[in-house]
Design an enzyme around this catalytic site. Structure first.
Site, PDB file in Angstrom:
ATOM      1  N   PHE A 136       0.870  -1.192   0.000  1.00 10.60           N
ATOM      2  CA  PHE A 136       0.000   0.000   0.000  1.00 10.60           C
ATOM      3  C   PHE A 136       0.894   1.225   0.000  1.00 10.60           C
ATOM      4  N   LEU A 138       1.167   5.003   0.233  1.00 16.65           N
ATOM      5  CA  LEU A 138       0.622   6.339   0.510  1.00 16.65           C
ATOM      6  C   LEU A 138       1.766   7.289   0.880  1.00 16.65           C
ATOM      7  N   GLY A 144       4.546  12.402   4.963  1.00 17.55           N
ATOM      8  CA  GLY A 144       4.196  11.262   5.808  1.00 17.55           C
ATOM      9  C   GLY A 144       2.875  11.520   6.512  1.00 17.55           C
ATOM     10  N   CYS A 246      -9.322   3.159   4.257  1.00 17.88           N
ATOM     11  CA  CYS A 246      -8.562   1.894   4.390  1.00 17.88           C
ATOM     12  C   CYS A 246      -7.798   1.922   5.709  1.00 17.88           C
ATOM     13  N   ARG A 251      -6.029   0.546  11.188  1.00 19.16           N
ATOM     14  CA  ARG A 251      -5.793   1.067  12.548  1.00 19.16           C
ATOM     15  C   ARG A 251      -6.614   0.283  13.567  1.00 19.16           C
ATOM     16  N   LEU A 346      12.913  -8.226  33.663  1.00 16.15           N
ATOM     17  CA  LEU A 346      13.834  -9.311  33.313  1.00 16.15           C
ATOM     18  C   LEU A 346      15.299  -8.923  33.488  1.00 16.15           C
ATOM     19  N   GLU A 371       0.678   4.196  10.333  1.00 16.88           N
ATOM     20  CA  GLU A 371      -0.793   4.289  10.370  1.00 16.88           C
ATOM     21  C   GLU A 371      -1.246   5.505  11.160  1.00 16.88           C
TER      22      GLU A 371
HETATM   23  P1  TGC Z   1      -8.950  16.095   5.919  1.00 12.17           P
HETATM   24  O1  TGC Z   1      -9.212  17.390   5.199  1.00 12.17           O
HETATM   25  O2  TGC Z   1      -9.274  15.981   7.360  1.00 12.17           O
HETATM   26  O3  TGC Z   1      -9.684  14.892   5.188  1.00 12.17           O
HETATM   27  C1  TGC Z   1      -9.656  14.728   3.779  1.00 12.17           C
HETATM   28  C2  TGC Z   1     -10.879  13.901   3.408  1.00 12.17           C
HETATM   29  O4  TGC Z   1     -10.791  12.611   4.024  1.00 12.17           O
HETATM   30  C3  TGC Z   1     -11.908  12.424   4.907  1.00 12.17           C
HETATM   31  N1  TGC Z   1     -11.387  11.717   6.087  1.00 12.17           N
HETATM   32  C4  TGC Z   1     -11.577  10.415   6.280  1.00 12.17           C
HETATM   33  N2  TGC Z   1     -12.269   9.504   5.592  1.00 12.17           N
HETATM   34  C5  TGC Z   1     -12.260   8.244   6.052  1.00 12.17           C
HETATM   35  N3  TGC Z   1     -11.579   7.890   7.148  1.00 12.17           N
HETATM   36  C6  TGC Z   1     -10.861   8.768   7.877  1.00 12.17           C
HETATM   37  N4  TGC Z   1     -10.172   8.384   8.954  1.00 12.17           N
HETATM   38  C7  TGC Z   1     -10.833  10.114   7.451  1.00 12.17           C
HETATM   39  N5  TGC Z   1     -10.230  11.244   7.908  1.00 12.17           N
HETATM   40  C8  TGC Z   1     -10.576  12.215   7.045  1.00 12.17           C
HETATM   41  C9  TGC Z   1     -12.422  13.811   5.216  1.00 12.17           C
HETATM   42  O5  TGC Z   1     -13.765  13.797   5.591  1.00 12.17           O
HETATM   43  C10 TGC Z   1     -12.182  14.511   3.914  1.00 12.17           C
HETATM   44  O6  TGC Z   1     -13.205  14.097   3.011  1.00 12.17           O
HETATM   45  P2  TGC Z   1     -13.768  15.127   1.895  1.00 12.17           P
HETATM   46  O7  TGC Z   1     -14.836  14.344   1.231  1.00 12.17           O
HETATM   47  O8  TGC Z   1     -14.233  16.316   2.687  1.00 12.17           O
HETATM   48  O9  TGC Z   1     -12.591  15.438   1.015  1.00 12.17           O
HETATM   49  O10 TGC Z   1      -7.425  15.724   5.640  1.00 12.17           O
HETATM   50  P3  TGC Z   1      -6.085  16.407   6.148  1.00 12.17           P
HETATM   51  O11 TGC Z   1      -5.228  16.624   4.937  1.00 12.17           O
HETATM   52  O12 TGC Z   1      -6.368  17.575   7.040  1.00 12.17           O
HETATM   53  O13 TGC Z   1      -5.393  15.241   7.008  1.00 12.17           O
HETATM   54  C11 TGC Z   1      -5.975  14.738   8.123  1.00 12.17           C
HETATM   55  C12 TGC Z   1      -5.030  13.734   8.813  1.00 12.17           C
HETATM   56  C13 TGC Z   1      -3.766  14.411   9.309  1.00 12.17           C
HETATM   57  C14 TGC Z   1      -5.788  13.195   9.994  1.00 12.17           C
HETATM   58  C15 TGC Z   1      -4.666  12.595   7.851  1.00 12.17           C
HETATM   59  O14 TGC Z   1      -3.939  13.051   6.781  1.00 12.17           O
HETATM   60  C16 TGC Z   1      -3.906  11.474   8.504  1.00 12.17           C
HETATM   61  O15 TGC Z   1      -4.514  10.577   9.061  1.00 12.17           O
HETATM   62  N6  TGC Z   1      -2.524  11.464   8.466  1.00 12.17           N
HETATM   63  C17 TGC Z   1      -1.732  10.341   8.905  1.00 12.17           C
HETATM   64  C18 TGC Z   1      -1.185   9.609   7.698  1.00 12.17           C
HETATM   65  C19 TGC Z   1      -1.148   8.122   7.910  1.00 12.17           C
HETATM   66  O16 TGC Z   1      -1.772   7.566   8.783  1.00 12.17           O
HETATM   67  N7  TGC Z   1      -0.416   7.436   7.054  1.00 12.17           N
HETATM   68  C20 TGC Z   1      -0.379   6.026   7.094  1.00 12.17           C
HETATM   69  C21 TGC Z   1       0.304   5.475   5.862  1.00 12.17           C
HETATM   70  S1  TGC Z   1      -0.009   3.745   5.613  1.00 12.17           S
HETATM   71  C22 TGC Z   1       0.841   2.974   6.808  1.00 12.17           C
HETATM   72  O17 TGC Z   1       1.421   3.524   7.673  1.00 12.17           O
HETATM   73  C23 TGC Z   1       0.809   1.525   6.728  1.00 12.17           C
HETATM   74  S2  TGC Z   1       1.751   0.708   7.915  1.00 12.17           S
HETATM   75  C24 TGC Z   1       1.183  -0.821   7.536  1.00 12.17           C
HETATM   76  C25 TGC Z   1       1.622  -1.894   8.427  1.00 12.17           C
HETATM   77  O18 TGC Z   1       2.757  -2.386   8.198  1.00 12.17           O
HETATM   78  O19 TGC Z   1       0.832  -2.321   9.293  1.00 12.17           O
HETATM   79  P1  FAD Z   2       6.452  12.993   9.811  1.00 17.79           P
HETATM   80  O1  FAD Z   2       5.109  13.189   9.215  1.00 17.79           O
HETATM   81  O2  FAD Z   2       7.604  13.707   9.199  1.00 17.79           O
HETATM   82  O3  FAD Z   2       6.361  13.342  11.354  1.00 17.79           O
HETATM   83  C1  FAD Z   2       7.528  13.557  12.165  1.00 17.79           C
HETATM   84  C2  FAD Z   2       7.066  13.989  13.551  1.00 17.79           C
HETATM   85  O4  FAD Z   2       6.312  15.197  13.452  1.00 17.79           O
HETATM   86  C3  FAD Z   2       6.143  12.954  14.199  1.00 17.79           C
HETATM   87  O5  FAD Z   2       6.423  12.865  15.573  1.00 17.79           O
HETATM   88  C4  FAD Z   2       4.762  13.542  13.992  1.00 17.79           C
HETATM   89  O6  FAD Z   2       3.838  13.137  14.996  1.00 17.79           O
HETATM   90  C5  FAD Z   2       5.049  15.034  14.065  1.00 17.79           C
HETATM   91  N1  FAD Z   2       4.048  15.824  13.357  1.00 17.79           N
HETATM   92  C6  FAD Z   2       3.763  15.822  12.026  1.00 17.79           C
HETATM   93  N2  FAD Z   2       2.753  16.645  11.758  1.00 17.79           N
HETATM   94  C7  FAD Z   2       2.361  17.177  12.924  1.00 17.79           C
HETATM   95  C8  FAD Z   2       1.339  18.088  13.325  1.00 17.79           C
HETATM   96  N3  FAD Z   2       0.469  18.597  12.446  1.00 17.79           N
HETATM   97  N4  FAD Z   2       1.243  18.418  14.628  1.00 17.79           N
HETATM   98  C9  FAD Z   2       2.084  17.879  15.545  1.00 17.79           C
HETATM   99  N5  FAD Z   2       3.073  17.022  15.250  1.00 17.79           N
HETATM  100  C10 FAD Z   2       3.201  16.667  13.947  1.00 17.79           C
HETATM  101  N6  FAD Z   2       3.394   4.057   4.817  1.00 17.79           N
HETATM  102  C11 FAD Z   2       2.661   3.569   3.770  1.00 17.79           C
HETATM  103  O7  FAD Z   2       2.078   4.324   2.995  1.00 17.79           O
HETATM  104  N7  FAD Z   2       2.556   2.235   3.562  1.00 17.79           N
HETATM  105  C12 FAD Z   2       3.173   1.313   4.346  1.00 17.79           C
HETATM  106  O8  FAD Z   2       3.046   0.106   4.138  1.00 17.79           O
HETATM  107  C13 FAD Z   2       3.962   1.789   5.441  1.00 17.79           C
HETATM  108  N8  FAD Z   2       4.649   0.915   6.205  1.00 17.79           N
HETATM  109  C14 FAD Z   2       5.528   1.407   7.163  1.00 17.79           C
HETATM  110  C15 FAD Z   2       6.352   0.503   7.828  1.00 17.79           C
HETATM  111  C16 FAD Z   2       7.261   0.975   8.772  1.00 17.79           C
HETATM  112  C17 FAD Z   2       8.186   0.017   9.449  1.00 17.79           C
HETATM  113  C18 FAD Z   2       7.303   2.353   9.099  1.00 17.79           C
HETATM  114  C19 FAD Z   2       8.242   2.854  10.153  1.00 17.79           C
HETATM  115  C20 FAD Z   2       6.491   3.239   8.429  1.00 17.79           C
HETATM  116  C21 FAD Z   2       5.594   2.781   7.436  1.00 17.79           C
HETATM  117  N9  FAD Z   2       4.816   3.672   6.686  1.00 17.79           N
HETATM  118  C22 FAD Z   2       4.048   3.200   5.644  1.00 17.79           C
HETATM  119  C23 FAD Z   2       4.977   5.100   6.838  1.00 17.79           C
HETATM  120  C24 FAD Z   2       4.245   5.692   8.048  1.00 17.79           C
HETATM  121  O9  FAD Z   2       2.868   5.714   7.839  1.00 17.79           O
HETATM  122  C25 FAD Z   2       4.799   7.093   8.296  1.00 17.79           C
HETATM  123  O10 FAD Z   2       6.114   6.919   8.788  1.00 17.79           O
HETATM  124  C26 FAD Z   2       3.962   7.889   9.266  1.00 17.79           C
HETATM  125  O11 FAD Z   2       2.695   8.203   8.710  1.00 17.79           O
HETATM  126  C27 FAD Z   2       4.655   9.195   9.724  1.00 17.79           C
HETATM  127  O12 FAD Z   2       5.193   9.879   8.652  1.00 17.79           O
HETATM  128  P2  FAD Z   2       6.731  10.383   8.701  1.00 17.79           P
HETATM  129  O13 FAD Z   2       7.569   9.221   9.096  1.00 17.79           O
HETATM  130  O14 FAD Z   2       7.021  11.045   7.419  1.00 17.79           O
HETATM  131  O15 FAD Z   2       6.797  11.419   9.883  1.00 17.79           O
END
Ligand code: TGC
Ligand code: FAD
Length: 392
Positions: A136, A138, A144, A246, A251, A346, A371
C-alpha cells in the site's frame, strides 16, 4: 525461542463476551502462532528476514481478508474475529501482523470497496490465498503525516496512464506482486491505482538497517514513467478519504494487535518474576515489581474492554474514525509502556533474544509511528471533541 509457554490473561473474563466462533478463530490463530511463528521469529528478526514460509499458514487461518466475503476467497468473518486474529499474530510479532494488516485492510479492502467486478475477481482470490502479496503506497519521502501533499502523479495518455513519483517506508514492498498506489491526476485529485510487479519503470528497493520490524520487509515504490493500464484505476472512490478509510480498517486491527504484544510481554514478565530469585525470594514478591505487573494487567484489561466495544460498534457500522484513532493511540502506547516495564523486570535477560520482550519493544516503535503517529491520533481526538482543526 524453542518453546512458547504463553498463557493469555483474561482478568475480567472477557471470553464470556465472545461467541463460539470468535473463540474458535482466536484459538486457531493462537495455536498456529505457537506452532509456526514462535519457534522461528527471533532468528528471522535477528537476521532481518521476512519468513515467507508463513504466507500459506496466514492464508489458512483467515488472516488475509478475514472480513472479506467468501465469494472473493475471504474468510467472511466479523470485525471481532478479525481483531482477534490480529491480536494473536502480534502476540507473535508485530511484523507478522503488519503483513496481514497490509494484505487485508490496505490492499484487499480498497479493491473490494473501490474496485469494479473484474478487479475484485482478478485480484482478491489470489490475495486471500497468499498466492500474491500486496503493498500500500501512501507515504512519500516528503509527505508522511500529511499525505494530501503527495506529489506522485499520473497523466492520461489516451490508452493508458503514465505514473511518476516515489513512495517510501512501504511494508511488503520488496516482494509484493501488486501495490495499491495513491497518486494525483492532472486535476490534483487522489485516486488509487493497482501497479503490478514487472511493469516497466516500476522498482521496489528494500530499506535496510532497521532496528524495528526486522521480520517484516520494508521498501520503496519507485515509478519512472510507468505505463499503468486504464483497467487498473480503482473507479469507485477518490480523494484523500479513500486511503484514509482503508487506514481506519488497518488502525482498528492494530488496536487489537497491540494488545497481543502487551499480553506477551506481561505473561513473560509475570512468569519470570515468579522464577527469578534475588535476596532469597522471587523478585515478584517485591512491591516495586508487583506494582509494575499490577499496572500492566490493569492497562491490558482496559484496552481489551475498549477494543471489544469498538469491535461491536464496527460490526454495527457505527464506529467513527475518531473512535478508531483513540483505540489505536491508546493501545499502542499501552503496549510500548508495558514492553519497556517488562524488559526491566527481566533485568539483563530482558535485552536477550532468548525472550520476546525487546523485539516487541523495538517493533512497537514502528507501530506507534505508522498508520498515523501518536501525535496525529491525539490531534484527531482533539478535533473531534473541540471541532477545531489543528491541521488547517
Ligand atoms: P482532511 O481534510 O481531514 O480529510 C480529507 C478527506 O478525508 C476524509 N477523512 C476520512 N475519511 C475516512 N476515514 C478517515 N479516517 C478520514 N479522515 C478524514 C475527510 O472527511 C475529507 O473528506 P472530503 O470528502 O471532505 O474530502 O485531511 P487532512 O489533509 O487535514 O489530514 C488529516 C489527517 C492528518 C488526519 C490525515 O492526513 C492522517 O490521518 N494522516 C496520517 C497519515 C497516515 O496515517 N499514514 C499512514 C500510511 S499507511 C501505513 O502507515 C501503513 S503501515 C502498515 C503496516 O505495516 O501495518
Ligand atoms: P512525519 O510526518 O515527518 O512526522 C515527524 C514527527 O512530526 C512525528 O512525531 C509527527 O507526529 C510530528 N508531526 C507531524 N505533523 C504534525 C502536526 N500537524 N502536529 C504535531 N506534530 C506533527 N506508509 C505507507 O504508505 N505504507 C506502508 O506500508 C507503510 N509501512 C511502514 C512501515 C514501517 C516500518 C514504518 C516505520 C512506516 C511505514 N509507513 C508506511 C509510513 C508511516 O505511515 C509514516 O512513517 C507515518 O505516517 C509518519 O510519517 P513520517 O515518518 O514522514 O513522519
Amino acid at each position: 525461542m524453542q518453546q512458547d509457554p504463553f498463557e493469555a490473561p483474561d482478568y475480567y473474563h472477557l471470553d464470556a463476551l465472545l461467541t463460539d466462533e470468535h473463540k474458535l478463530v482466536r484459538d486457531a490463530a493462537r495455536h498456529w502462532v505457537k506452532r509456526h511463528v514462535s519457534p522461528i521469529i527471533e532468528s528471522c528478526a535477528q537476521n532481518a528476514e521476512f519468513p515467507k514460509q508463513l504466507i500459506g499458514g496466514l492464508a489458512h487461518i483467515g488472516a488475509f481478508g478475514a472480513y472479506i466475503p467468501t465469494t472473493y476467497g475471504g474468510a467472511g468473518l466479523d470485525q471481532i474475529s478479525y481483531g482477534l486474529i490480529m491480536q494473536e499474530l502480534e502476540r507473535g510479532d508485530s511484523g507478522i501482523r503488519s503483513t496481514a494488516s497490509v494484505q487485508s485492510s490496505l490492499v484487499m479492502y480498497p479493491i473490494w470497496k473501490y474496485g469494479n467486478a473484474e478487479q475484485r475477481q482478478k485480484y482478491l482470490p489470489k490475495l486471500a490465498s497468499g498466492e500474491w502479496l500486496g503493498a500500500f503506497g501512501l507515504t512519500e519521502p516528503d509527505h508522511g503525516s500529511n499525505p494530501n501533499g503527495m506529489t506522485t502523479h499520473y497523466k492520461d495518455m489516451g490508452d493508458h496512464y503514465l505514473l511518476n513519483g516515489a513512495k517510501m517506508w512501504i511494508s511488503n514492498a520488496p516482494f509484493a506482486q501488486i501495490a495499491v498506489v495513491w497518486a494525483k491526476n492532472e486535476a490534483g485529485r487522489i485516486h488509487g491505482l493497482i501497479v503490478e510487479r514487472g511493469m516497466e519503470g516500476f522498482s521496489t528497493p528494500e530499506t535496510h538497517h532497521k532496528w524495528s520490524l526486522r521480520a517484516s520487509a520494508t521498501g520503496e515504490l519507485i515509478f519512472d514513467n510507468v505505463k499503468v493500464p486504464k483497467a487498473n484505476l480503482l473507479p469507485n472512490k477518490s480523494g484523500l478519504g479513500a486511503p484514509l478509510q482503508c487506514l481506519d480498517s488497518a488502525r482498528y486491527g492494530i488496536a487489537w494487535g497491540a494488545i497481543g504484544a502487551a499480553m506477551d510481554c506481561y505473561d513473560t514478565a509475570l512468569r519470570y518474576s515468579k522464577e527469578r530469585l534475588q535476596f532469597g525470594k522471587p523478585i515478584g514478591q517485591f512491591q516495586l515489581q508487583q506494582k509494575k505487573l499490577a499496572e500492566m494487567i490493569t492497562e491490558i484489561t482496559k484496552a481489551q474492554l475498549l477494543t471489544w466495544r469498538l469491535g461491536t460498534l464496527k460490526n454495527e457500522n457505527k464506529a467513527t474514525s475518531a473512535q478508531i484513532s483513540m483505540a489505536k493511540r491508546n493501545n499502542v502506547a499501552m503496549a510500548l509502556n508495558i514492553a519497556r516495564e517488562a524488559r526491566q523486570i527481566l533485568g539483563a535477560m530482558g535485552i536477550s533474544g532468548a525472550y520476546s520482550i525487546m523485539r516487541h519493544a523495538m517493533n512497537l516503535e514502528s507501530v506507534i509511528t505508522y498508520e498515523g503517529t501518536h501525535d496525529i491520533h491525539l490531534l484527531i481526538t482533539g478535533l473531534d471533541i473541540t471541532g477545531l482543526n489543528a491541521f488547517k
